[in-house]
Design a protein around this motif. Structure first.
Motif, PDB file in Angstrom:
ATOM      1  N   ASN A  72       0.777  -1.045  -0.149  1.00  0.00           N
ATOM      2  CA  ASN A  72       0.053   0.004  -0.088  1.00  0.00           C
ATOM      3  C   ASN A  72       0.991   1.421   0.154  1.00  0.00           C
ATOM      4  O   ASN A  72       0.554   2.253  -0.726  1.00  0.00           O
ATOM      5  N   TRP A  73       1.837   1.148   0.714  1.00  0.00           N
ATOM      6  CA  TRP A  73       2.888   2.338   0.887  1.00  0.00           C
ATOM      7  C   TRP A  73       3.591   2.555  -0.561  1.00  0.00           C
ATOM      8  O   TRP A  73       3.708   3.840  -0.975  1.00  0.00           O
ATOM      9  N   THR A  96       0.874   4.070  -3.053  1.00  0.00           N
ATOM     10  CA  THR A  96       0.588   5.585  -2.573  1.00  0.00           C
ATOM     11  C   THR A  96       1.983   6.557  -3.165  1.00  0.00           C
ATOM     12  O   THR A  96       1.881   7.456  -3.508  1.00  0.00           O
TER      13      THR A  96
END
Length: 290
Positions: A176-177, A180
């Motif tokens: 997810n990081w 993003t």
């Protein structure tokens, strides 16, 4: 020697010791490992085949103690005290240190009340002494004790052994990081491209205006020369007042015409600000007064 290197050496030492023992003889190795003041990772020892064989046997209590120090907390020990052997003081201290690391995984601001409850500490002075002397000086955490807000603000905390199933969650968090970060990078690149485009349009428009200024300056110079020639031919040395008054009107008409063209050009926000027109007008006045 930094803490990571020392940890690696200690892990290697106890792994070799555990590999050379079996059954009840592993009990002393496990007690020594879980009591060592500089060792905070136990998964490698837990994975040693001779240690893994303890599970489900009469000596499984040693295996459970090692698993407690790998993934558990002081609260976990209190809840299962009847199934586990009595811990020695060094083991109690180590398990409380590991409890602070577990709490720091999910919250970087730990209230004093929560810490005192989790660590069985009765007052703030005892808690702060423990955090300073047994945690910060040991190098496993860094942070700030806030007595006004009654909390421990954590800036760094050493990681513990991964619990079963925790690896998948960690991989998802990192994915997810990364997603993003990729989206943010794309957005930044688009902003840079837009800024470059607007800069080029601004340069182009400024050049067009400067070219028009040069044209008007040449036109005014030509007109002045023509007027001077007419005056010289008349020989009276007096310039026609009406011609002198027409010169600033010509400059003003040029500025107004340029502004109208700018409004109709469709350049949006790429416009010459009012101070630029003032500067141009001043240049024309200086030029006409030469």
């Amino acid at each position: 020697m930094d803490i990571e290197q020392k940890q690696a050496e200690l892990i290697d030492h106890f792994v070799k010791q555990a590999s050379a023992q079996k059954g009840a003889a592993l009990g002393s190795v496990i007690v020594e490992a879980t009591s060592h003041p500089s060792l905070f990772a136990f998964s490698e020892i837990l994975a040693v085949p001779t240690v893994a064989e303890l599970e489900g046997t009469e000596n499984s209590v040693y295996f459970e103690v090692l698993r407690l120090f790998s993934h558990g907390t002081w609260t976990d020990y209190k809840s299962n005290r009847g199934c586990l052997p009595q811990l020695v003081p060094d083991q109690v201290l180590k398990l409380k240190q590991l409890t602070v690391l577990t709490l720091a995984e999910t919250n970087k601001v730990l209230p004093y009340d929560q810490l005192m409850l989790e660590l069985d500490v009765t007052n703030v002075r005892e808690l702060e002494d423990f955090l300073i002397n047994e945690c910060m000086y040991a190098g496993i955490v860094r942070g700030k004790l806030d007595q006004m807000r009654r909390c421990f603000e954590i800036q760094f905390a050493a990681g513990r052994d991964l619990r079963p199933g925790q690896l998948g969650s960690m991989i998802q968090t990192l994915s997810n990081w990364l997603e993003t970060s990729d989206n943010l990078l794309i957005s930044i690149q688009e902003k840079i491209k837009w800024a470059d485009t607007m800069s080029e349009l601004d340069k182009k428009h400024r050049k067009e205006v400067e070219d028009r200024v040069e044209e008007v300056k040449k036109s005014i110079s030509t007109k002045k020369l023509h007027t001077k020639t007419e005056v010289d031919q008349r020989g009276d040395g007096i310039q026609d007042v009406e011609e002198r008054e027409e010169q600033p009107i010509g400059v003003a008409r040029f500025l107004f015409t340029t502004f109208q063209q700018q409004m109709k050009s469709g350049l949006g926000t790429v416009m010459i600000p009012l101070p630029a027109f003032v500067i141009v007008a001043l240049k024309f006045e200086n030029h006409t007064n030469l």
